[in-house]
Design an enzyme around this catalytic site. Structure first.
Site, short mmCIF file in Angstrom:
data_model
loop_
_atom_site.label_atom_id
_atom_site.label_comp_id
_atom_site.label_asym_id
_atom_site.label_seq_id
_atom_site.Cartn_x
_atom_site.Cartn_y
_atom_site.Cartn_z
N GLU A 67 55.17 62.93 33.33
CA GLU A 67 56.28 62.28 32.63
C GLU A 67 56.30 60.77 32.83
O GLU A 67 57.05 60.05 32.15
CB GLU A 67 57.61 62.89 33.05
CG GLU A 67 57.80 64.32 32.59
CD GLU A 67 57.02 65.35 33.40
OE1 GLU A 67 56.68 66.41 32.83
OE2 GLU A 67 56.74 65.10 34.58
N VAL A 90 49.97 63.06 43.04
CA VAL A 90 49.50 64.41 42.75
C VAL A 90 48.55 64.82 43.87
O VAL A 90 47.60 64.10 44.17
CB VAL A 90 48.78 64.49 41.38
CG1 VAL A 90 48.38 65.93 41.07
CG2 VAL A 90 49.65 63.93 40.28
N HIS A 97 45.45 72.76 37.74
CA HIS A 97 46.59 71.95 37.31
C HIS A 97 46.41 70.49 37.74
O HIS A 97 46.69 69.57 36.97
CB HIS A 97 47.88 72.53 37.91
CG HIS A 97 49.12 71.82 37.50
ND1 HIS A 97 49.65 71.92 36.24
CD2 HIS A 97 49.94 71.00 38.20
CE1 HIS A 97 50.75 71.19 36.16
NE2 HIS A 97 50.95 70.62 37.34
#
Length: 166
Positions: A67, A90, A97
């Site tokens: 986002e 991350v 993913h």
């Protein structure tokens, strides 16, 4: 240059332009908040160290790193900031993913830089584990937030100098 050979918080202070008349947007991911909060703190502190008034720093949060693209795009389009710093983290897990989020976010932020009117600074940490993230969020490798703030200041200065020559 690999981070292991470079401290993210070390830089030549004399090479940084005065940021007292610059406006910055910072969009920060809530995911891995212990890391992103430290990166945000480093970025804000460094911007202020170089003259940016806290009133000229607009901080907004988004749920996750993917986002960041939308958040950075909205900030850039607002024309209320001279640069946007996108901060996220991350950490690799057990599924692919990680690869999709890292690639998608990187591509999206790169496109904003290519097609936008203001610089978008890439402050996404992508690591194999939490320790690597902590090392880059104020740990043994310094703080990526510091590096992002310096990059943002230099890119705003670059853009201003380039516009004057047109």
């Amino acid at each position: 240059m690999a981070t292991k050979n470079h401290n993210l918080s070390h830089y030549d202070i004399q090479s940084v332009p005065d940021a007292s008349n610059m406006r910055f947007g910072i969009v920060v991911s809530e995911w891995n908040e212990n890391i992103t909060a430290a990166l945000l703190h480093g970025a804000v502190e460094t911007l202020q160290k170089h003259g940016t008034h806290l009133d000229n720093i607009d901080i907004r949060t988004v749920p996750g790193s993917f986002e960041l693209i939308y958040g950075a795009a909205q900030m850039a389009r607002s024309e209320q900031v001279d640069a946007v710093i996108a901060i996220g983290c991350v950490i690799r897990g057990d599924t692919p993913h990680f690869d999709y989020i890292c690639a998608g976010t990187t591509q999206g932020l790169a496109e904003l830089n290519t097609h936008g009117k203001v610089p978008v600074i890439y402050g996404l940490i992508t690591t194999e584990n939490m320790q690597q993230a902590e090392d880059r969020a104020g740990g043994i490798h310094g703080n990526k937030g510091d590096e992002c703030a310096i990059t943002a200041i230099k890119m705003v200065d670059f853009a201003c100098r380039y516009k004057k020559k047109l």
